[in-house]
Design an enzyme around this catalytic site. Structure first.
Site, PDB file in Angstrom:
ATOM      1  CG  ASN A 238       6.310  -7.416   3.267  1.00 55.38           C
ATOM      2  OD1 ASN A 238       6.925  -8.307   3.855  1.00 55.38           O
ATOM      3  ND2 ASN A 238       5.442  -6.626   3.868  1.00 55.38           N
ATOM      4  CD1 TRP A 239       8.039 -12.467  -0.771  1.00 51.06           C
ATOM      5  CD2 TRP A 239       9.186 -14.276  -0.102  1.00 51.06           C
ATOM      6  NE1 TRP A 239       8.764 -12.939  -1.845  1.00 51.06           N
ATOM      7  CE2 TRP A 239       9.468 -14.041  -1.455  1.00 51.06           C
ATOM      8  CE3 TRP A 239       9.798 -15.365   0.543  1.00 51.06           C
ATOM      9  CZ2 TRP A 239      10.338 -14.859  -2.191  1.00 51.06           C
ATOM     10  CZ3 TRP A 239      10.670 -16.168  -0.178  1.00 51.06           C
ATOM     11  CH2 TRP A 239      10.933 -15.922  -1.536  1.00 51.06           C
ATOM     12  CE  LYS A 240       2.012  -8.210   3.494  1.00 50.30           C
ATOM     13  NZ  LYS A 240       0.783  -7.478   3.687  1.00 50.30           N
TER      14      LYS A 240
ATOM     15  CG  HIS B  98       4.477  -3.427   6.504  1.00 48.71           C
ATOM     16  ND1 HIS B  98       3.232  -3.848   6.919  1.00 48.71           N
ATOM     17  CD2 HIS B  98       4.506  -3.583   5.160  1.00 48.71           C
ATOM     18  CE1 HIS B  98       2.549  -4.256   5.860  1.00 48.71           C
ATOM     19  NE2 HIS B  98       3.299  -4.106   4.777  1.00 48.71           N
TER      20      HIS B  98
ATOM     21  CD  GLU C 220       0.799  -6.616   7.166  1.00 50.87           C
ATOM     22  OE1 GLU C 220       1.810  -7.334   7.160  1.00 50.87           O
ATOM     23  OE2 GLU C 220       0.048  -6.487   6.177  1.00 50.87           O
TER      24      GLU C 220
ATOM     25  CD  GLU D 276       3.310  -0.787   1.932  1.00 51.66           C
ATOM     26  OE1 GLU D 276       3.312  -1.559   0.975  1.00 51.66           O
ATOM     27  OE2 GLU D 276       3.458  -1.158   3.112  1.00 51.66           O
TER      28      GLU D 276
ATOM     29  N   GLY E  88      -3.536  -5.541   1.328  1.00 49.87           N
ATOM     30  CA  GLY E  88      -4.122  -6.863   1.470  1.00 49.87           C
ATOM     31  C   GLY E  88      -5.635  -6.868   1.348  1.00 49.87           C
TER      32      GLY E  88
ATOM     33  CB  SER F  88      -4.357  -4.152  -3.506  1.00 46.29           C
ATOM     34  OG  SER F  88      -4.792  -4.584  -2.220  1.00 46.29           O
TER      35      SER F  88
ATOM     36  N   GLY G 187       2.881  -7.049  -1.621  1.00 46.97           N
ATOM     37  CA  GLY G 187       2.645  -8.112  -0.645  1.00 46.97           C
ATOM     38  C   GLY G 187       2.172  -9.376  -1.334  1.00 46.97           C
ATOM     39  N   GLY G 188       0.850  -9.580  -1.359  1.00 50.11           N
ATOM     40  CA  GLY G 188       0.260 -10.821  -1.869  1.00 50.11           C
ATOM     41  C   GLY G 188       0.797 -11.263  -3.218  1.00 50.11           C
TER      42      GLY G 188
HETATM   43  C1  PEP Z   1       2.380  -4.829   1.814  1.00 55.94           C
HETATM   44  O1  PEP Z   1       2.225  -5.650   2.693  1.00 55.94           O
HETATM   45  O2  PEP Z   1       3.323  -4.034   1.878  1.00 55.94           O
HETATM   46  C2  PEP Z   1       1.417  -4.803   0.716  1.00 55.94           C
HETATM   47  C3  PEP Z   1       1.423  -3.780  -0.092  1.00 55.94           C
HETATM   48  O3  PEP Z   1       0.555  -5.865   0.620  1.00 55.94           O
HETATM   49  P1  PEP Z   1      -0.483  -6.157  -0.578  1.00 55.94           P
HETATM   50  O4  PEP Z   1       0.279  -5.969  -1.865  1.00 55.94           O
HETATM   51  O5  PEP Z   1      -0.902  -7.572  -0.383  1.00 55.94           O
HETATM   52  O6  PEP Z   1      -1.589  -5.187  -0.449  1.00 55.94           O
END
Ligand code: PEP
Length: 249
Positions: free
Chosen positions: A9-11, A94, A96, A166, A172, A212, A233-234
């Site tokens: 997920n590049w957001k 998600h 966010e 999640e 994040g 994470s 994500g990251g």
């Molecule tokens: C996400 O945004 O779905 C996510 C899991 O982010 P991160 O891996 O950065 O925690």
């Protein structure tokens, strides 16, 4: 055998040139793997990204969509529009989107319906907040998120649904659920689905963990029996890290 999936997920990251560069690096690293590999660039770059991944096994998916097919919804994108550019999978729910855009279970149920009606696959996200976990309410919260948004569906719909657990406190933040915490929750999720739809549906459903995930912890998390992959994500913004996670299977 359940599908193993790693989705990045590049957001709201990467302009068009950065998107092109990251896809080029991903294609260079994309070896044969058992896992399905997906990336979710920002909406404005989906069309170009869909063209750029051609010749690889990477699927381009959307981060969000609206429930209506068309109309006066300024700034929004419909399932039909995504399909028209070759995007057949969408991430919905998600944390966010829930937190910053007030997406509720009720709204998400409508989005899920619209995606499925258009023949799309849905990666449906949910998870508890830190306060819920501290109070021991994580299963109640997760159970109600699933029931409210998905339990109006028939069993067949789950052929096109992937679940992504999640925990909000792990997204994040650098803090990851322990492999045992992830396994316990995934087992609870599968049982929740089994109680409503039966074991065949529950056992064929892929449940991803997100929060994470990094190259250093992916292998242990993915080794758990009810964890079928990850939403990343990251770490999905660097090709080497992302493929180290894919190769953790
Ligand atoms: C996400 O945004 O779905 C996510 C899991 O982010 P991160 O891996 O950065 O925690």
């Amino acid at each position: 055998m359940r599908k193993q999936i790693v989705a990045g997920n590049w957001k709201m990251n990467n302009d068009v040139a950065q998107t092109e560069a990251l896809i080029a690096s991903l294609k260079a690293q994309n070896k044969t793997t058992n896992a399905e590999v997906m990336i979710a660039p920002t909406a404005v770059n989906l069309s170009q990204a869909s063209n750029s991944v051609k010749g690889s096994t990477i699927e381009v998916v959307a981060q969000n969509m609206h429930f209506a097919e068309s109309g006066a919804y300024t700034g929004e994108i419909s399932a039909g529009m995504l399909k028209s550019i070759g995007v057949n999978t969408v991430i919905l729910g998600h944390s966010e989107r829930r937190e910053y855009f007030n997406e509720t279970d009720e709204l998400l149920a409508k989005k899920v319906d619209a995606a499925l009606a258009n023949g799309m696959r849905v990666i449906f996200c949910f998870g508890e907040e830190l306060a819920d976990r501290k109070a021991g309410n994580e299963e109640a919260v997760v159970g109600s998120q699933i029931k409210n948004a998905l339990f109006h569906l028939g069993a067949d719909a789950f052929q096109n649904i992937v679940l992504a657990y999640e925990p909000v406190w792990a997204i994040g933040t650098g803090e990851t659920a322990s492999p045992e915490q992830a396994q316990d929750m995934h087992a609870f999720i599968r049982k929740t689905l089994a109680d409503k739809y039966g074991n065949d549906v529950a056992n064929s459903l892929s449940i991803l963990y997100g929060g994470s995930v990094k190259p250093a912890n992916a292998e242990e998390i993915f080794s758990k029996p009810d964890v079928d992959g990850g939403l990343i994500g990251g770490a999905s913004l660097k090709a080497e890290d992302f493929f180290a996670i894919v190769n953790a299977f």
